[in-house]
Design a protein around this motif. Structure first.
Motif, PDB file in Angstrom:
ATOM      1  N   VAL A 148      31.541 -14.127  55.188  1.00  0.00           N
ATOM      2  CA  VAL A 148      32.443 -14.580  54.128  1.00  0.00           C
ATOM      3  C   VAL A 148      31.664 -15.023  52.892  1.00  0.00           C
ATOM      4  CG1 VAL A 148      34.170 -16.310  53.468  1.00  0.00           C
ATOM      5  CG2 VAL A 148      34.211 -15.321  55.771  1.00  0.00           C
ATOM      6  N   VAL A 149      32.038 -14.478  51.747  1.00  0.00           N
ATOM      7  CA  VAL A 149      31.615 -14.990  50.443  1.00  0.00           C
ATOM      8  C   VAL A 149      32.880 -15.379  49.700  1.00  0.00           C
ATOM      9  CG1 VAL A 149      30.461 -14.502  48.261  1.00  0.00           C
ATOM     10  CG2 VAL A 149      29.583 -13.485  50.382  1.00  0.00           C
ATOM     11  N   VAL A 150      33.010 -16.657  49.368  1.00  0.00           N
ATOM     12  CA  VAL A 150      34.200 -17.134  48.668  1.00  0.00           C
ATOM     13  C   VAL A 150      33.853 -17.342  47.197  1.00  0.00           C
ATOM     14  CG1 VAL A 150      33.697 -19.517  49.372  1.00  0.00           C
ATOM     15  CG2 VAL A 150      35.965 -18.951  48.548  1.00  0.00           C
ATOM     16  N   GLN A 151      34.732 -16.881  46.314  1.00  0.00           N
ATOM     17  CA  GLN A 151      34.508 -17.009  44.879  1.00  0.00           C
ATOM     18  C   GLN A 151      34.969 -18.384  44.407  1.00  0.00           C
ATOM     19  OE1 GLN A 151      32.753 -14.993  42.900  1.00  0.00           O
ATOM     20  NE2 GLN A 151      32.336 -13.872  44.791  1.00  0.00           N
ATOM     21  N   MET A 152      33.993 -19.163  43.956  1.00  0.00           N
ATOM     22  CA  MET A 152      34.252 -20.485  43.401  1.00  0.00           C
ATOM     23  C   MET A 152      34.297 -20.379  41.877  1.00  0.00           C
ATOM     24  SD  MET A 152      34.334 -21.991  46.292  1.00  0.00           S
ATOM     25  CE  MET A 152      34.432 -23.703  45.804  1.00  0.00           C
ATOM     26  N   GLY A 155      30.810 -19.327  40.863  1.00  0.00           N
ATOM     27  CA  GLY A 155      30.178 -18.137  41.425  1.00  0.00           C
ATOM     28  C   GLY A 155      30.443 -18.008  42.908  1.00  0.00           C
ATOM     29  N   GLY A 156      29.620 -17.192  43.585  1.00  0.00           N
ATOM     30  CA  GLY A 156      29.859 -16.886  44.986  1.00  0.00           C
ATOM     31  C   GLY A 156      29.188 -17.870  45.926  1.00  0.00           C
ATOM     32  N   LEU A 157      29.942 -18.324  46.931  1.00  0.00           N
ATOM     33  CA  LEU A 157      29.449 -19.224  47.978  1.00  0.00           C
ATOM     34  C   LEU A 157      29.468 -18.479  49.304  1.00  0.00           C
ATOM     35  CD1 LEU A 157      28.681 -22.086  49.091  1.00  0.00           C
ATOM     36  CD2 LEU A 157      31.158 -22.510  49.309  1.00  0.00           C
ATOM     37  N   GLY A 158      28.295 -18.268  49.891  1.00  0.00           N
ATOM     38  CA  GLY A 158      28.200 -17.604  51.188  1.00  0.00           C
ATOM     39  C   GLY A 158      28.220 -18.626  52.305  1.00  0.00           C
ATOM     40  N   LEU A 159      28.974 -18.328  53.358  1.00  0.00           N
ATOM     41  CA  LEU A 159      29.174 -19.284  54.443  1.00  0.00           C
ATOM     42  C   LEU A 159      28.385 -18.892  55.690  1.00  0.00           C
ATOM     43  CD1 LEU A 159      33.029 -19.882  54.151  1.00  0.00           C
ATOM     44  CD2 LEU A 159      31.166 -20.915  52.841  1.00  0.00           C
ATOM     45  N   THR A 160      27.644 -19.853  56.230  1.00  0.00           N
ATOM     46  CA  THR A 160      26.984 -19.704  57.528  1.00  0.00           C
ATOM     47  C   THR A 160      27.115 -21.031  58.253  1.00  0.00           C
ATOM     48  OG1 THR A 160      24.724 -20.497  57.046  1.00  0.00           O
ATOM     49  CG2 THR A 160      25.254 -18.228  56.389  1.00  0.00           C
ATOM     50  N   ILE A 161      26.735 -21.040  59.528  1.00  0.00           N
ATOM     51  CA  ILE A 161      26.749 -22.266  60.318  1.00  0.00           C
ATOM     52  C   ILE A 161      25.531 -22.277  61.246  1.00  0.00           C
ATOM     53  CG2 ILE A 161      27.969 -23.650  62.052  1.00  0.00           C
ATOM     54  CD1 ILE A 161      30.604 -22.402  61.050  1.00  0.00           C
ATOM     55  N   CYS A 162      24.704 -23.264  61.128  1.00  0.00           N
ATOM     56  CA  CYS A 162      23.628 -23.623  62.053  1.00  0.00           C
ATOM     57  C   CYS A 162      22.778 -22.435  62.504  1.00  0.00           C
ATOM     58  CB  CYS A 162      24.205 -24.383  63.241  1.00  0.00           C
ATOM     59  SG  CYS A 162      22.958 -25.352  64.153  1.00  0.00           S
ATOM     60  N   TYR A 163      22.978 -21.952  63.740  1.00  0.00           N
ATOM     61  CA  TYR A 163      22.127 -20.920  64.343  1.00  0.00           C
ATOM     62  C   TYR A 163      22.095 -19.642  63.510  1.00  0.00           C
ATOM     63  CZ  TYR A 163      20.100 -18.267  68.303  1.00  0.00           C
ATOM     64  OH  TYR A 163      19.299 -17.521  69.127  1.00  0.00           O
ATOM     65  N   ASP A 164      23.094 -19.433  62.671  1.00  0.00           N
ATOM     66  CA  ASP A 164      23.094 -18.291  61.755  1.00  0.00           C
ATOM     67  C   ASP A 164      21.832 -18.263  60.894  1.00  0.00           C
ATOM     68  OD1 ASP A 164      25.621 -17.213  62.454  1.00  0.00           O
ATOM     69  OD2 ASP A 164      26.667 -18.473  60.992  1.00  0.00           O
ATOM     70  N   VAL A 165      21.197 -19.421  60.671  1.00  0.00           N
ATOM     71  CA  VAL A 165      20.040 -19.478  59.784  1.00  0.00           C
ATOM     72  C   VAL A 165      18.884 -18.626  60.305  1.00  0.00           C
ATOM     73  CG1 VAL A 165      18.858 -21.489  60.807  1.00  0.00           C
ATOM     74  CG2 VAL A 165      18.702 -21.075  58.334  1.00  0.00           C
ATOM     75  N   ALA A 175      24.103 -12.405  50.027  1.00  0.00           N
ATOM     76  CA  ALA A 175      23.571 -12.331  48.660  1.00  0.00           C
ATOM     77  C   ALA A 175      23.934 -11.005  47.999  1.00  0.00           C
ATOM     78  CB  ALA A 175      22.061 -12.520  48.682  1.00  0.00           C
ATOM     79  N   GLU A 176      23.869  -9.920  48.754  1.00  0.00           N
ATOM     80  CA  GLU A 176      24.210  -8.609  48.209  1.00  0.00           C
ATOM     81  C   GLU A 176      25.685  -8.522  47.820  1.00  0.00           C
ATOM     82  OE1 GLU A 176      20.901  -5.772  50.445  1.00  0.00           O
ATOM     83  OE2 GLU A 176      22.885  -6.042  51.357  1.00  0.00           O
ATOM     84  N   HIS A 177      26.497  -9.381  48.423  1.00  0.00           N
ATOM     85  CA  HIS A 177      27.930  -9.390  48.114  1.00  0.00           C
ATOM     86  C   HIS A 177      28.315 -10.563  47.209  1.00  0.00           C
ATOM     87  CE1 HIS A 177      28.029  -6.460  51.386  1.00  0.00           C
ATOM     88  NE2 HIS A 177      29.210  -6.108  50.920  1.00  0.00           N
ATOM     89  N   GLY A 178      27.339 -11.083  46.481  1.00  0.00           N
ATOM     90  CA  GLY A 178      27.663 -12.019  45.413  1.00  0.00           C
ATOM     91  C   GLY A 178      27.374 -13.482  45.653  1.00  0.00           C
ATOM     92  N   ALA A 179      26.820 -13.842  46.806  1.00  0.00           N
ATOM     93  CA  ALA A 179      26.539 -15.258  47.061  1.00  0.00           C
ATOM     94  C   ALA A 179      25.347 -15.723  46.227  1.00  0.00           C
ATOM     95  CB  ALA A 179      26.264 -15.491  48.540  1.00  0.00           C
ATOM     96  N   GLU A 180      25.546 -16.766  45.451  1.00  0.00           N
ATOM     97  CA  GLU A 180      24.467 -17.403  44.688  1.00  0.00           C
ATOM     98  C   GLU A 180      24.096 -18.747  45.299  1.00  0.00           C
ATOM     99  OE1 GLU A 180      24.919 -16.461  40.170  1.00  0.00           O
ATOM    100  OE2 GLU A 180      26.926 -16.739  41.033  1.00  0.00           O
ATOM    101  N   VAL A 181      25.002 -19.295  46.086  1.00  0.00           N
ATOM    102  CA  VAL A 181      24.753 -20.488  46.891  1.00  0.00           C
ATOM    103  C   VAL A 181      25.110 -20.116  48.326  1.00  0.00           C
ATOM    104  CG1 VAL A 181      25.383 -22.894  47.336  1.00  0.00           C
ATOM    105  CG2 VAL A 181      25.307 -22.037  44.983  1.00  0.00           C
TER     106      VAL A 181
END
Length: 293
Positions: A148-152, A155-165, A175-181
């Motif tokens: 998920v990249v949500v448009q704020m 700009g774009g906010l990409g969502l992850t949680i913990c182990y995803d890192v 990032a390729e789909h617009g996440a800047e944060v």
């Protein structure tokens, strides 16, 4: 779409918690710290993974959680976002699904109190450690299947949680789909946090040319686990802008998204990346290796 020049800078906060087994107490703790962060100037406030409940016992977990539409914690946080007039990003809540599974689900709530994005944690932490400690997230939580990249406004906010890192391909895709944060709320164990927390978050920021905002759980919890804390805000160059210790509290940093464009222009790794095939080579028979030696 990125925000206007006037919207490209904002103050982000990480709320660091020590959640326990009672959801109402956890909500009160998060709300108090979020209010303090908002009063200090934050307009985007992120809480850690498992904001509403942190408990290892599966029976205790399912005795306490509810479906999303009936969850009082979520409703309370929507009202809080509305009252504080901030974007409130719940790192995750434990949400009951049909059958005997739960979701480890993030929510982004806008200043009007509306949910603008949801994200279910994709990667499950399943491991048996040499010291006998065992974790089986997939036995309780249904993995997500959608990044998920949500448009704020900014700009774009990409969502992850913990182990995803630990999965850089997810971050690159965001990032390729617009996440800047990129958000990385967590409840990292103390042992793995001491070894990998800083290097992983800084690496994800450098690889993507994005800011990384990571609110964490910290300290010894009611269920006996010990989490690392050290909530971080990292810039696209990998520099730590703000860091917490192990105690509950909050940290703040200004996010200037013009830096994202600057860093990505200087190091255009997102543009330079290429798809490629992998050719597995045959394993050389042991007898040939021995003869060669």
């Amino acid at each position: 779409m990125a925000g206007t020049a006037a919207e490209r800078s904002f103050v982000a906060a990480c709320v660091q918690m020590r959640a326990g087994k009672v959801a109402t107490r956890n909500v009160d703790q998060a709300a108090r710290l979020a209010k303090q962060a908002a009063e200090a100037g934050a307009t985007y406030v992120q809480t850690p993974e498992m904001t509403n409940l942190l408990v290892r016992s599966r029976d205790e977990l399912f005795a306490a959680i509810l479906p999303e539409e009936a969850d009082p914690s979520l409703a309370a946080f929507q009202e809080l976002a509305r009252a504080l007039k901030v974007t409130l990003h719940l790192g995750s809540l434990a949400i009951r699904l049909e059958g005997d599974r739960a979701a480890n689900r993030a929510f982004v709530i806008d200043p009007a109190g509306d949910i603008v994005a949801r994200y279910d944690k994709i990667h499950m932490f399943d491991v048996d450690l040499p010291d006998g400690e065992s974790w089986r997230e997939s036995a309780t939580y249904r993995p997500g299947e959608q990044a998920v990249v949500v448009q704020m406004p900014w700009g774009g906010l990409g969502l992850t949680i913990c182990y995803d890192v630990r999965f850089p391909t997810l971050h690159r895709a965001l990032a390729e789909h617009g996440a800047e944060v990129i958000a990385s709320p967590a409840a990292f164990t103390k042992k793995t946090g001491e070894a990998h927390w800083h290097v992983l978050l800084r690496a994800r920021a450098v690889e993507t040319g994005a800011f990384v905002v990571a609110a964490a759980q910290g300290g010894r919890h009611e269920d006996g686990r010990e989490t690392f804390g050290h909530s971080l805000i990292v810039d696209p160059w990998g520099r730590i802008l703000a860091e917490a210790g192990e105690e509950p509290g909050f940290i703040l940093a200004e996010i200037d998204l013009d830096k994202v464009a600057d860093i990505r222009q200087r190091i255009p790794s997102l543009e330079n990346g290429r798809r490629f095939a992998v050719t597995p080579l045959p394993v050389e028979p042991a007898t040939l290796r021995e003869a060669a030696s």
